[in-house]
Every structure is written in structure tokens, then in C-alpha cells.
Design an enzyme around this catalytic site. Structure first.
Site, PDB file in Angstrom:
ATOM      1  N   VAL A   1       3.241   4.590  -4.206  1.00  0.00           N
ATOM      2  CA  VAL A   1       4.478   4.486  -3.424  1.00  0.00           C
ATOM      3  C   VAL A   1       5.129   5.852  -3.228  1.00  0.00           C
ATOM      4  O   VAL A   1       5.511   6.215  -2.115  1.00  0.00           O
ATOM      5  CB  VAL A   1       5.455   3.502  -4.111  1.00  0.00           C
ATOM      6  CG1 VAL A   1       6.873   3.654  -3.587  1.00  0.00           C
ATOM      7  CG2 VAL A   1       4.972   2.080  -3.879  1.00  0.00           C
TER       8      VAL A   1
ATOM      9  N   LYS B   1      -2.014  15.474 -11.627  1.00  0.00           N
ATOM     10  CA  LYS B   1      -1.821  14.915 -10.290  1.00  0.00           C
ATOM     11  C   LYS B   1      -1.161  15.939  -9.378  1.00  0.00           C
ATOM     12  O   LYS B   1      -1.577  16.146  -8.237  1.00  0.00           O
ATOM     13  CB  LYS B   1      -0.913  13.681 -10.436  1.00  0.00           C
ATOM     14  CG  LYS B   1      -1.120  12.622  -9.403  1.00  0.00           C
ATOM     15  CD  LYS B   1      -0.253  11.405  -9.684  1.00  0.00           C
ATOM     16  CE  LYS B   1      -1.087  10.217 -10.085  1.00  0.00           C
ATOM     17  NZ  LYS B   1      -0.300   8.977 -10.204  1.00  0.00           N
TER      18      LYS B   1
ATOM     19  N   LYS C   1       2.994  -8.980 -11.506  1.00  0.00           N
ATOM     20  CA  LYS C   1       4.133  -8.589 -12.343  1.00  0.00           C
ATOM     21  C   LYS C   1       5.471  -8.987 -11.704  1.00  0.00           C
ATOM     22  O   LYS C   1       6.413  -9.344 -12.405  1.00  0.00           O
ATOM     23  CB  LYS C   1       4.095  -7.087 -12.648  1.00  0.00           C
ATOM     24  CG  LYS C   1       4.544  -6.191 -11.522  1.00  0.00           C
ATOM     25  CD  LYS C   1       4.660  -4.740 -11.957  1.00  0.00           C
ATOM     26  CE  LYS C   1       4.977  -3.812 -10.803  1.00  0.00           C
ATOM     27  NZ  LYS C   1       6.229  -4.046 -10.101  1.00  0.00           N
TER      28      LYS C   1
ATOM     29  N   GLY D   1      -9.020 -17.245  -1.579  1.00  0.00           N
ATOM     30  CA  GLY D   1      -9.865 -16.291  -2.295  1.00  0.00           C
ATOM     31  C   GLY D   1      -9.795 -16.514  -3.792  1.00  0.00           C
ATOM     32  O   GLY D   1      -9.485 -17.623  -4.249  1.00  0.00           O
TER      33      GLY D   1
ATOM     34  N   CYS E   1       1.430  -5.460  -7.888  1.00  0.00           N
ATOM     35  CA  CYS E   1       2.756  -5.983  -7.515  1.00  0.00           C
ATOM     36  C   CYS E   1       2.930  -7.479  -7.759  1.00  0.00           C
ATOM     37  O   CYS E   1       3.743  -7.876  -8.592  1.00  0.00           O
ATOM     38  CB  CYS E   1       3.056  -5.648  -6.064  1.00  0.00           C
ATOM     39  SG  CYS E   1       3.278  -3.886  -5.816  1.00  0.00           S
TER      40      CYS E   1
ATOM     41  N   GLU F   1      10.564  -0.861  -1.520  1.00  0.00           N
ATOM     42  CA  GLU F   1       9.449  -0.479  -0.651  1.00  0.00           C
ATOM     43  C   GLU F   1       8.542  -1.692  -0.422  1.00  0.00           C
ATOM     44  O   GLU F   1       8.229  -2.421  -1.349  1.00  0.00           O
ATOM     45  CB  GLU F   1       8.667   0.670  -1.304  1.00  0.00           C
ATOM     46  CG  GLU F   1       7.543   1.199  -0.461  1.00  0.00           C
ATOM     47  CD  GLU F   1       7.978   1.486   0.979  1.00  0.00           C
ATOM     48  OE1 GLU F   1       8.913   2.252   1.185  1.00  0.00           O
ATOM     49  OE2 GLU F   1       7.363   0.920   1.893  1.00  0.00           O
ATOM     50  N   PHE F   2       8.109  -1.850   0.825  1.00  0.00           N
ATOM     51  CA  PHE F   2       7.288  -3.016   1.180  1.00  0.00           C
ATOM     52  C   PHE F   2       5.871  -2.639   1.614  1.00  0.00           C
ATOM     53  O   PHE F   2       5.130  -3.493   2.087  1.00  0.00           O
ATOM     54  CB  PHE F   2       7.971  -3.808   2.301  1.00  0.00           C
ATOM     55  CG  PHE F   2       9.320  -4.347   1.903  1.00  0.00           C
ATOM     56  CD1 PHE F   2       9.427  -5.535   1.198  1.00  0.00           C
ATOM     57  CD2 PHE F   2      10.476  -3.640   2.177  1.00  0.00           C
ATOM     58  CE1 PHE F   2      10.666  -6.019   0.797  1.00  0.00           C
ATOM     59  CE2 PHE F   2      11.723  -4.112   1.784  1.00  0.00           C
ATOM     60  CZ  PHE F   2      11.820  -5.310   1.084  1.00  0.00           C
ATOM     61  N   LEU F   3       5.503  -1.351   1.460  1.00  0.00           N
ATOM     62  CA  LEU F   3       4.171  -0.961   1.930  1.00  0.00           C
ATOM     63  C   LEU F   3       3.079  -1.704   1.158  1.00  0.00           C
ATOM     64  O   LEU F   3       3.283  -2.134   0.024  1.00  0.00           O
ATOM     65  CB  LEU F   3       3.970   0.557   1.805  1.00  0.00           C
ATOM     66  CG  LEU F   3       4.031   1.225   0.413  1.00  0.00           C
ATOM     67  CD1 LEU F   3       2.763   1.018  -0.390  1.00  0.00           C
ATOM     68  CD2 LEU F   3       4.296   2.703   0.573  1.00  0.00           C
TER      69      LEU F   3
ATOM     70  N   LYS G   1      -8.184  -5.622  -3.503  1.00  0.00           N
ATOM     71  CA  LYS G   1      -8.260  -5.884  -2.071  1.00  0.00           C
ATOM     72  C   LYS G   1      -9.053  -4.745  -1.438  1.00  0.00           C
ATOM     73  O   LYS G   1      -9.346  -3.747  -2.110  1.00  0.00           O
ATOM     74  CB  LYS G   1      -6.864  -5.995  -1.455  1.00  0.00           C
ATOM     75  CG  LYS G   1      -6.069  -4.690  -1.529  1.00  0.00           C
ATOM     76  CD  LYS G   1      -4.626  -4.879  -1.176  1.00  0.00           C
ATOM     77  CE  LYS G   1      -4.423  -4.846   0.314  1.00  0.00           C
ATOM     78  NZ  LYS G   1      -2.998  -4.696   0.671  1.00  0.00           N
TER      79      LYS G   1
HETATM   80  P1  NAD Z   1       1.870   4.370  -9.793  1.00  0.00           P
HETATM   81  O1  NAD Z   1       1.505   4.019 -11.178  1.00  0.00           O
HETATM   82  O2  NAD Z   1       0.798   4.605  -8.774  1.00  0.00           O
HETATM   83  O3  NAD Z   1       2.783   5.680  -9.771  1.00  0.00           O
HETATM   84  C1  NAD Z   1       3.827   5.898 -10.656  1.00  0.00           C
HETATM   85  C2  NAD Z   1       3.914   7.394 -10.922  1.00  0.00           C
HETATM   86  O4  NAD Z   1       5.076   7.655 -11.698  1.00  0.00           O
HETATM   87  C3  NAD Z   1       2.728   7.939 -11.721  1.00  0.00           C
HETATM   88  O5  NAD Z   1       2.150   9.027 -11.017  1.00  0.00           O
HETATM   89  C4  NAD Z   1       3.351   8.409 -13.039  1.00  0.00           C
HETATM   90  O6  NAD Z   1       2.733   9.542 -13.587  1.00  0.00           O
HETATM   91  C5  NAD Z   1       4.775   8.685 -12.608  1.00  0.00           C
HETATM   92  N1  NAD Z   1       5.756   8.665 -13.706  1.00  0.00           N
HETATM   93  C6  NAD Z   1       5.857   7.762 -14.709  1.00  0.00           C
HETATM   94  N2  NAD Z   1       6.893   8.079 -15.516  1.00  0.00           N
HETATM   95  C7  NAD Z   1       7.465   9.192 -14.998  1.00  0.00           C
HETATM   96  C8  NAD Z   1       8.578   9.991 -15.373  1.00  0.00           C
HETATM   97  N3  NAD Z   1       9.304   9.699 -16.445  1.00  0.00           N
HETATM   98  N4  NAD Z   1       8.883  11.076 -14.619  1.00  0.00           N
HETATM   99  C9  NAD Z   1       8.138  11.376 -13.532  1.00  0.00           C
HETATM  100  N5  NAD Z   1       7.071  10.652 -13.118  1.00  0.00           N
HETATM  101  C10 NAD Z   1       6.740   9.574 -13.836  1.00  0.00           C
HETATM  102  O7  NAD Z   1       2.853   3.217  -9.297  1.00  0.00           O
HETATM  103  P2  NAD Z   1       3.064   2.660  -7.820  1.00  0.00           P
HETATM  104  O8  NAD Z   1       2.001   1.693  -7.469  1.00  0.00           O
HETATM  105  O9  NAD Z   1       3.323   3.811  -6.895  1.00  0.00           O
HETATM  106  O10 NAD Z   1       4.402   1.827  -8.010  1.00  0.00           O
HETATM  107  C11 NAD Z   1       5.645   2.456  -8.215  1.00  0.00           C
HETATM  108  C12 NAD Z   1       6.751   1.428  -8.030  1.00  0.00           C
HETATM  109  O11 NAD Z   1       6.746   0.955  -6.669  1.00  0.00           O
HETATM  110  C13 NAD Z   1       6.611   0.182  -8.909  1.00  0.00           C
HETATM  111  O12 NAD Z   1       7.880  -0.264  -9.269  1.00  0.00           O
HETATM  112  C14 NAD Z   1       5.968  -0.826  -7.958  1.00  0.00           C
HETATM  113  O13 NAD Z   1       6.271  -2.151  -8.314  1.00  0.00           O
HETATM  114  C15 NAD Z   1       6.614  -0.468  -6.645  1.00  0.00           C
HETATM  115  N6  NAD Z   1       5.830  -0.834  -5.468  1.00  0.00           N
HETATM  116  C16 NAD Z   1       4.479  -0.646  -5.464  1.00  0.00           C
HETATM  117  C17 NAD Z   1       3.755  -0.955  -4.319  1.00  0.00           C
HETATM  118  C18 NAD Z   1       2.260  -0.757  -4.290  1.00  0.00           C
HETATM  119  O14 NAD Z   1       1.618  -1.287  -3.395  1.00  0.00           O
HETATM  120  N7  NAD Z   1       1.679  -0.017  -5.219  1.00  0.00           N
HETATM  121  C19 NAD Z   1       4.404  -1.458  -3.180  1.00  0.00           C
HETATM  122  C20 NAD Z   1       5.781  -1.607  -3.217  1.00  0.00           C
HETATM  123  C21 NAD Z   1       6.491  -1.285  -4.367  1.00  0.00           C
END
Ligand code: NAD
Length: 437
Positions: free
Chosen positions: A12, A36, A267, A257, A264, A152-154, A324
């Protein structure tokens, strides 16, 4: 144009950081994961997401997007700070807010002017108020701040397009000042007439869970309908299509499926049930969707056993590990439990995924026997199970495939193969909701 810092450069944070830079803002993406950030500084993209490299490169080259491992100075340089760290499932199904709160404390210590602190992470209702109190308590200066919710809705796999051309943007704000700044961040969408839902913080926080839970319910609903279709000789695709032609229903998310997975829906549905219980609301429908989803993994295993009743000593080829297509994300992927179920029944598993095999080994199954091609994976297998609808697998040459197998058994858990061809080439097959047509 606004100065933005995005904390958390995952699926995200990276996509939305690059996307907001594309909207003309100046964005620093930061993360505690130094590796990263170093990759990103070297022009490499740490995740698989179609179109992301081009988006990042374009904005780095235009000097609108930078990467920094220094979280504190990134905060100090920005006016709008997006929190995009993970919110995984806690022990009792609640959202674990440790990372979000750690970030909020760091922001409090580095408040060097008015700032907007915006949650993009999915956080339960009430988190905005909690963060406001926490920052107020921890801050070491008199500067003001506003907490905003911008869920975020992506979708992974089409995240770039979803971010740049969203169905809607939700802004939960409590002051006009914050509202004006957030609208400026999204100005290019605003002038494109993208629907903006500007509301209070608790409503914005709840919208995200309401949306994800509803989609999860839709998936579990069609999976149960598919299970009936299997028993009665009906075709679930025709059922779904006819249902979807009703504008009140829509055809989206009616694909049966092995059950939903990913980082997402599993959880977020659990977290919503937990939040409901805290407030005396029993989310019976969402609970049922969660249970149905768990059972759906077993439905696929049962289909495997229908074709190969005794899996002991048999070789099963798994095609697709990601939850997916078009992502390398394996969090809560159905493949994990299905592979574990097959191994528990005594089968030996070989697996293939065009992108996600490395992550599956790295995070969950270090000893998984993964292969580099479909044909290598299926060679001498007694059963093939398709778990991810990758385009490459949609085009499988079934005639050629059969020659590599020990026995022509296929469970197509994504319904991507032609039933006519499966019949023509003499396969014993099962799919989801079309096995008896
Ligand atoms: P992710 O695990 O890919 O990324 C999270 C990042 O945060 C990691 O790179 C991690 O190193 C970093 N991080 C963790 N603790 C930290 C800190 N204290 N300081 C700085 N960086 C830190 O997670 P994601 O999939 O991008 O999801 C992030 C949020 O967005 C979640 O709440 C998720 O529910 C939400 N979300 C995800 C999606 C999706 O499709 N992945 C879609 C919509 C919303």
C-alpha cells in the site's frame, strides 16, 4: 502540491506514495526495513505489482518521489504523514496496532510544525481518536496536528490502476483545515470528478471494514452456491452471470474458488467481528462468511480425495501459490492449508507459481519442492490442483499435459480450464460448481 511522507513502504505505502507523487505532490517513502529502502534507492522494486516500476521510475525521474530509511527526518520534512504500516491479525482476531502506535509516537516526537497524520493502514473504528490522544500525550512541542482517516481500497495485482483511477476516495476529517489539505493532495482526482466521500473519522474507518466484509460475504455466498451446484448438476457460472445481470447484485466477486485469502479479507473480517463484540454487536453474517471460507479449503481437499481416495505415497502437483493472480503475496493464501492437508494425508507435493514460489518458501514452507515450469511440476504426478488463476495456467495445453502425468486427475479450483477439453482429453476432473455439467 503538498509535502508528503509515507511511513511503511509495502504494497500500500509504495503504490500510494508513488501514486500521490504522480498527482504532483512531493513524496518521501520511508520504512524501518533498510534493505527495502536500499533496493528502492537502487531503482529496484521489492514487490511484484504490474505497472509499479514504471510509476516509480517516472516520479523518481521527475524528482517528486524519494526514498529514505530515516523515518524521523522524513516526518520533519513533511506536512502530511501517511501511516501505511501493517495491521496484522492479533491473537483474538483483533487488528494488531503495535506498528501504527509505534509510528504515532515517532511522529509525536518529531512534530516540528502543523501536520496531518493520516491513517492509510486499515485500522478499526476508534483508532483515529486513540492516535490523537497518544500523540497529544507524547508530543514535545506545542504544534497543532489533525488526525485523518484515508482508507485504501487498492487491490494487489491491479494496485497501480486502482490507486490512479479509484472508484472513490474516502476522507475522514475533523477540521476544515485538514479537509482542505487532503483535497489538495488528491486535487488531480478531484478535478477528474472522482467521487470523494468526505466524512468524520469513525465513519471513514468503518467504511473500509464494511466494504471488505461485504465482499468477503459475497465470495463465501457464491462458494456455497457452487457447492450446491456441484451436487445438483447446475452450472455456477451461469448462475453467477444471471445473478450479476441484476443491477442490485452486480457480477463482481461472484467467482467461486478455494475461498478468499490474502493480507486483507481474512484479518479484516475477524477484526470487524472483534470490534462488533466490543460494542455489543453480533456480526452473524460476517461470522458465517468466515466459517464458510475456512470450510472451502476442505471442499477442495475433499475433491482431491474424490479423485485419488488414498493420497498416501501419491504425488500432487500444485499450480499456483499466490492468493490471487498477478501478485507475489502469499499471506493467508488457500494454497498453504491445502498443501498442508495433502501432506497430512501422506501425499508428496511439488509446486509451481510464476512469481510467488520464493515468498511461499521464505515465509511459510521452507522445504516446499518448487519447480521452474508447469511441465516439470506435473511430471509423473497422480493429481494436479490449480489454485491460482494465472493467465499462464488458463492457457494450459491439456493434451500435452496429460502425457506428462502418471494419472489424468485435475482439480481446477479456479474454474479456468475448459470443461469440454477436460472431457475430450479424458481427464477425471473436479472444479467448483461445474463438476457435473
Ligand atoms: P506490508 O506488510 O506490505 O507493508 C508494511 C510496511 O510497513 C513494511 O514494509 C514494514 O517494514 C513497514 N513497517 C512496519 N513497521 C514500521 C514502523 N514502525 N516504521 C516504519 N515502517 C514500518 O503491508 P501492506 O499490504 O502494504 O498493508 C499495509 C496496510 O494497508 C494494512 O493495514 C493493510 O490492511 C492495508 N491495506 C492493504 C491492502 C493490500 O492489498 N495489501 C489494501 C488496502 C489496505
Amino acid at each position: 502540491m503538498r509535502n508528503i511522507c509515507v511511513i511503511g513502504t509495502g504494497y500500500v505505502g509504495l503504490v500510494s506514495g508513488a501514486g500521490m507523487a504522480d498527482f504532483g505532490n512531493s513524496v518521501i517513502c520511508t520504512d524501518i526495513d533498510r534493505k527495502k529502502i536500499e533496493m528502492l534507492q537502487a531503482g529496484e522494486i521489492p514487490i511484484f505489482e504490474p505497472g509499479l516500476k514504471e510509476l516509480v521510475d517516472r516520479n523518481v525521474n521527475a524528482s517528486r518521489l524519494t526514498f529514505s530509511a530515516d523515518v524521523e527526518s522524513s516526518i520533519r520534512d513533511a506536512e502530511v504523514i501517511f501511516i501505511a504500516v501493517g495491521t496484522p491479525m492479533g491473537e483474538n482476531g483483533e487488528a494488531d496496532l503495535k506498528a501504527v502506535e509505534a509510528v504515532a509516537k515517532t511522529i509525536a516526537k518529531n512534530l516540528n510544525g502543523y501536520k496531518i497524520i493520516c491513517t492509510k493502514s486499515t485500522v478499526p473504528v476508534g483508532t483515529g481518536a486513540r492516535l490523537e490522544a497518544l500523540i497529544e500525550q507524547e508530543k514535545e512541542s506545542e504544534f497543532e496536528f489533525d488526525v485523518v482517516s484515508n482508507p485504501e481500497f487498492l487491490r494487489e495485482g491491479s494496485a497501480v490502476k486502482d490507486f490512479l483511477i479509484p472508484d472513490r476516495v474516502v476522507l475522514g476529517v475533523s477540521t476544515e483545515r485538514a479537509s482542505d489539505i487532503m483535497k489538495a493532495v488528491y486535487r488531480s482526482l478531484y478535478i477528474n470528478e472522482t467521487p470523494m466521500v468526505v466524512t468524520n473519522v469513525p465513519t471513514a474507518e468503518t467504511i473500509k471494514y464494511a466494504s471488505n466484509a461485504f465482499l468477503a460475504v459475497k465470495i463465501s455466498f457464491i462458494n456455497e452456491m457452487a457447492n450446491l451446484a456441484d451436487k445438483v448438476g447446475a452450472d455456477v457460472h451461469t448462475i453467477a452471470r444471471a445473478m450479476g445481470l441484476d443491477g442490485r447484485i452486480s457480477s463482481k466477486f461472484l467467482h467461486p474458488g478455494p475461498g478468499y485469502g490474502g493480507s486483507c479479507f481474512p484479518k479484516d473480517t475477524e477484526a470487524l467481528v472483534f470490534t462488533g463484540a466490543q460494542h455489543g454487536v453480533n456480526f452473524q453474517v460476517v461470522k458465517a462468511a468466515i466459517e464458510a471460507n475456512k470450510s472451502q479449503r476442505n471442499v477442495i481437499l475433499a475433491k482431491a480425495k474424490e479423485l485419488v481416495p488414498d493420497l498416501k505415497g501419491k504425488t500432487v502437483a500444485i499450480l499456483g501459490l499466490a492468493f490471487k493472480a498477478n501478485t507475489d503475496d502469499v499471506r493467508d493464501t488457500p494454497a498453504l492449508e491445502i498443501i498442508q492437508g495433502l501432506e497430512a494425508a501422506g501425499a508428496s507435493v511439488k509446486a509451481y507459481d510464476p512469481i510467488a514460489a520464493e515468498n511461499m518458501k521464505k515465509f511459510f514452507l521452507p522445504n516446499l519442492d518448487t519447480r521452474d515450469s508447469v511441465l516439470e511440476t506435473v511430471r509423473d504426478a497422480d493429481l494436479v490442483i490449480i489454485l491460482t488463476p494465472w493467465n499462464e495456467l488458463r492457457g494450459l495445453g491439456l493434451k500435452d499435459l496429460k502425457e506428462h502425468l502418471n494419472a489424468p486427475n485435475i482439480v481446477d479450483a479456479r474454474n479456468i480450464l475448459s470443461v469440454e477439453q477436460l472431457k475430450e482429453f479424458g481427464y477425471n476432473y473436479r472444479n467448483v460448481g461445474r463438476s457435473n455439467i
